[in-house]
Write an enzyme that holds these catalytic residues in place. Structure first.
Site, PDB file in Angstrom:
ATOM      1  CE  LYS A  85      40.740 121.614 159.825  1.00  0.00           C
ATOM      2  NZ  LYS A  85      41.346 121.698 161.158  1.00  0.00           N
ATOM      3  CG  ASP A 114      37.811 123.624 165.706  1.00  0.00           C
ATOM      4  OD1 ASP A 114      37.152 122.864 164.975  1.00  0.00           O
ATOM      5  OD2 ASP A 114      39.038 123.515 165.884  1.00  0.00           O
ATOM      6  CD  GLN A 117      44.699 121.901 162.610  1.00  0.00           C
ATOM      7  OE1 GLN A 117      43.890 122.415 161.838  1.00  0.00           O
ATOM      8  NE2 GLN A 117      44.520 120.699 163.115  1.00  0.00           N
TER       9      GLN A 117
END
Ligand code: NAP
Length: 297
Positions: free
Chosen positions: A55, A122, A99
């Site tokens: 990422k 997200d 994450q």
């Protein structure tokens, strides 16, 4: 009937990242705005470390500002939330991603709830889910967003199509169904308690399989000409015994690919289908968040 056309997610993701990079360059030139993405990793899960590194690299490659915070596995929840709040307040950061999975002592629901919903790239917060369900502007979970881009690219207008989503997770199945509904599909959500899943799938012009059971969806579940989007990922040891002994794995999707390819009109492979879209859509969400924050979208 001809075999299905393969939907090349890697090529589409490459093109999407190139378009994002162009837009980032013009935002910088015309508005002095550099979109910024912060990724927070707690602990040392090896798979998460790879995802977070990818990422960060892809964020920099499109010209965005990238920050990675690596915290110890025993980080206290209040310290993690303090970092999230600091990133919420940071004007150079437009997207924040924590994450998952988090170490067991941390509650992901509490951490995600602490995110500024306008930076929730997200799309996992309750507010993001509510905005999506209500048709309000917001940020949508990256993998479903990527599936929609691939479907629109392959099929064009989706109006009136029968879509079946197999799986109802908050991450994948539910947002996927909402996006298909917004695109004027007639949507069925199937799950582990659904009856006669093959018959449900045979009605579908679009099948999105997001389960995590290797090759569950058989060729004779597919309506001829349908579009099949395979989100599932199951890891098996590599076929080559030496590679397997070295720990190499191969990825298998939820769809029995060869059988389904003989019937479908379009199909995504695993790997190389949906997978590459996820990070590209994370960058797209960061760009969207930065433009909205600056009143440019
Ligand atoms: P999840 O939270 O485990 O959800 C799986 C869903 O499948 C659940 O709704 C479950 O139903 C349903 N299900 C399980 N067995 C079933 C069966 N026999 N028939 C019909 N439905 C069944 O998983 P997820 O997070 O949504 O992810 C799904 C898959 O996509 C996984 O393989 C994951 O690795 C993959 N994935 C890939 C990407 C990517 O970038 N390509 C991104 C995200 C996820 P119930 O609700 O009834 O239990």
């Amino acid at each position: 009937m001809a075999e299905a056309r393969i939907i090349d997610g890697k090529a589409f993701a490459d093109g999407l990242r190139a378009r994002i990079a162009e837009e980032v360059a013009s935002l910088q030139a015309e508005h002095g705005l550099t979109p910024g993405l912060a990724v927070v990793l707690v602990g040392d899960d090896p798979a998460s470390q790879v995802y977070v590194r990818n990422k960060g690299e892809q964020t920099l490659a499109v010209g965005m500002h990238s920050v990675t915070h690596r915290l110890a596995a025993d980080t206290r929840q209040e310290d993690l939330i303090a970092l999230v709040e600091q990133l919420n307040a940071d004007p150079a950061i437009h997207g924040v991603l924590v994450q998952l999975p988090l170490p067991a002592h941390l509650d992901p629901a509490v951490v995600i709830a602490a995110l500024d919903p306008d930076k929730d790239v997200d799309g996992l917060s309750v507010i993001s889910a509510g905005r999506l369900a209500s048709g309000l502007p917001g940020l949508t979970s990256c993998t479903p967003l990527g599936c929609m881009m691939l479907l629109r690219d392959a099929l064009g207008d989706l109006t009136g199509k029968n879509a079946v989503v197999i799986g109802r997770s908050n991450l994948m199945g539910k947002p996927m169904a909402q996006l298909l509904l917004q695109a004027d599909c007639t949507v069925t959500i199937a799950h582990s308690r659904s009856r006669d899943l093959p018959a449900i799938c045979r009605q579908a012009d679009i099948v999105v399989a997001a389960v995590g059971r290797a090759e569950m969806v058989k060729g004779d579940w597919i309506k001829p000409g349908a579009a099949v989007i395979d989100v599932g990922i199951t890891r098996f040891p590599a076929r080559d015994p030496q590679a397997a002994a070295a720990g190499k794995t191969r990825l298998v999707g939820d769809v029995a690919f060869d059988e389904a390819k003989a019937v479908a009109g379009w199909i995504t492979p695993v790997p190389g289908g949906v997978g590459p879209m996820t990070i590209a859509c994370l960058l797209q969400n960061t760009l969207t968040a930065a433009k909205r924050r600056s009143g440019l979208a």
